[in-house]
Design an enzyme around this catalytic site. Sequence first.
Site, PDB file in Angstrom:
ATOM      1  N   ASP A  14      -2.663  -2.853  -5.545  1.00 13.79           N
ATOM      2  CA  ASP A  14      -2.140  -2.851  -4.414  1.00 13.79           C
ATOM      3  C   ASP A  14      -0.813  -2.614  -4.504  1.00 13.79           C
ATOM      4  O   ASP A  14      -0.342  -2.424  -5.570  1.00 13.79           O
ATOM      5  CB  ASP A  14      -2.272  -4.458  -3.828  1.00 13.79           C
ATOM      6  CG  ASP A  14      -1.690  -4.502  -2.376  1.00 13.79           C
ATOM      7  OD1 ASP A  14      -1.676  -3.768  -1.564  1.00 13.79           O
ATOM      8  OD2 ASP A  14      -1.028  -5.670  -2.130  1.00 13.79           O
ATOM      9  N   SER A  15       0.038  -2.395  -3.219  1.00 15.74           N
ATOM     10  CA  SER A  15       1.489  -2.109  -3.475  1.00 15.74           C
ATOM     11  C   SER A  15       2.070  -3.438  -3.988  1.00 15.74           C
ATOM     12  O   SER A  15       3.153  -3.316  -4.410  1.00 15.74           O
ATOM     13  CB  SER A  15       2.020  -1.795  -2.039  1.00 15.74           C
ATOM     14  OG  SER A  15       1.992  -3.179  -1.365  1.00 15.74           O
ATOM     15  N   CYS A  77      -6.191  -2.298  -0.787  1.00 13.41           N
ATOM     16  CA  CYS A  77      -4.861  -2.186   0.084  1.00 13.41           C
ATOM     17  C   CYS A  77      -5.358  -1.301   1.101  1.00 13.41           C
ATOM     18  O   CYS A  77      -5.943  -0.420   0.803  1.00 13.41           O
ATOM     19  CB  CYS A  77      -3.834  -1.389  -0.767  1.00 13.41           C
ATOM     20  SG  CYS A  77      -2.211  -1.013   0.112  1.00 13.41           S
ATOM     21  N   GLU A 155       6.119 -10.713  -0.373  1.00 17.00           N
ATOM     22  CA  GLU A 155       6.378 -10.220  -1.756  1.00 17.00           C
ATOM     23  C   GLU A 155       7.389 -10.931  -2.214  1.00 17.00           C
ATOM     24  O   GLU A 155       7.450 -11.323  -3.708  1.00 17.00           O
ATOM     25  CB  GLU A 155       6.846  -8.718  -1.690  1.00 17.00           C
ATOM     26  CG  GLU A 155       6.016  -7.824  -1.557  1.00 17.00           C
ATOM     27  CD  GLU A 155       5.001  -7.567  -2.734  1.00 17.00           C
ATOM     28  OE1 GLU A 155       5.144  -7.789  -3.794  1.00 17.00           O
ATOM     29  OE2 GLU A 155       3.616  -7.821  -2.343  1.00 17.00           O
ATOM     30  N   CYS A 187      -4.530  -5.861   6.570  1.00 26.90           N
ATOM     31  CA  CYS A 187      -3.531  -5.641   5.363  1.00 26.90           C
ATOM     32  C   CYS A 187      -3.942  -7.007   4.353  1.00 26.90           C
ATOM     33  O   CYS A 187      -4.076  -7.991   4.785  1.00 26.90           O
ATOM     34  CB  CYS A 187      -2.071  -5.828   5.797  1.00 26.90           C
ATOM     35  SG  CYS A 187      -1.017  -6.025   4.299  1.00 26.90           S
ATOM     36  N   HIS A 189      -2.172  -8.501   2.421  1.00 29.70           N
ATOM     37  CA  HIS A 189      -1.068  -9.548   2.285  1.00 29.70           C
ATOM     38  C   HIS A 189      -1.300 -10.604   2.996  1.00 29.70           C
ATOM     39  O   HIS A 189      -0.997 -11.724   3.049  1.00 29.70           O
ATOM     40  CB  HIS A 189       0.035  -9.098   2.442  1.00 29.70           C
ATOM     41  CG  HIS A 189       0.761  -8.269   1.279  1.00 29.70           C
ATOM     42  ND1 HIS A 189       0.345  -7.075   1.089  1.00 29.70           N
ATOM     43  CD2 HIS A 189       1.886  -8.611   0.621  1.00 29.70           C
ATOM     44  CE1 HIS A 189       1.158  -6.572  -0.108  1.00 29.70           C
ATOM     45  NE2 HIS A 189       1.884  -7.572  -0.420  1.00 29.70           N
TER      46      HIS A 189
END
Length: 265
Positions: A14-15, A77, A155, A187, A189
Amino acid sequence: MINQQNNAPIGIFDSGVGGLSIAKRIAEQLPNEQLIYVADSAYAPYGDISNQQIIERVNIIADQLIKKKCKALVIACNTATVNAIDQLRERLSIPIIGVEPAIKPAATMSVSKKVGILVTQATANNARFLALVDQYKNGAEVFIQPCLGLVELIEQGQQTSEEFNRLLNQYLTPLIPQGVDTLVLGCTHYPFMIDAINKIMPNGITLLETATPVSEQLKRQLTKHQLLAIRSDDVAHQFYSSSINTKQNEIFSQLWQSEVKVNLL
Ligand code: DGL
């Protein structure tokens, strides 16, 4: 037939930390599989970079995971999947599983036929994503809500901060008078903010994320390719990031719900 590839690891990326929501479910549902998780933290959030840059990053990370002998890849992601999975599948022959927002089940489950989809800006702008919405909305009215800034705060481990709640309120409150009864977390996240969403949205709202369907799809693909792991010892998952900072071990460990050491990719 068992071949030597069976006990090779599965690469998940993922990012940033969002894909841990997917990796965690895979670890629970496929406990024999060894996972190598990569957070492309140096380039997060993908929501803010161009389609071309996302394709480039996805290819670089995938190649690193192939070097680590991964037998399958999970693009954990939504943003990377809609922007880069077709291109990656053309180039690589191992199973590649992506993540797409659960639009179809949401449209089916919604009683009010009003569905909200929370996504990053890069997903909201993406033609493949918009085509998916059209294909699966099944007569429901769909409210696509880009949620700028939330990935960055998650993050940094800031999902209980005032700033986070202010932004989340700003994105969710307009959906309430529209009668949205089903919310898609588009998403990876966003499963980490379910508690905060439930505090804002009315009781009874249905939240849909994709960790379980992705894990099931991975299992189907591994089964089909005769690649399921066969082992009796414990697996040791590995965690990498393309940029290390001092808070990362703590943030990963909190989201993974046990002690994690993050290494530089
Ligand atoms: N977890 C990613 C997704 O599912 C994050 C996006 C980003 O880095 O902007 O879209």
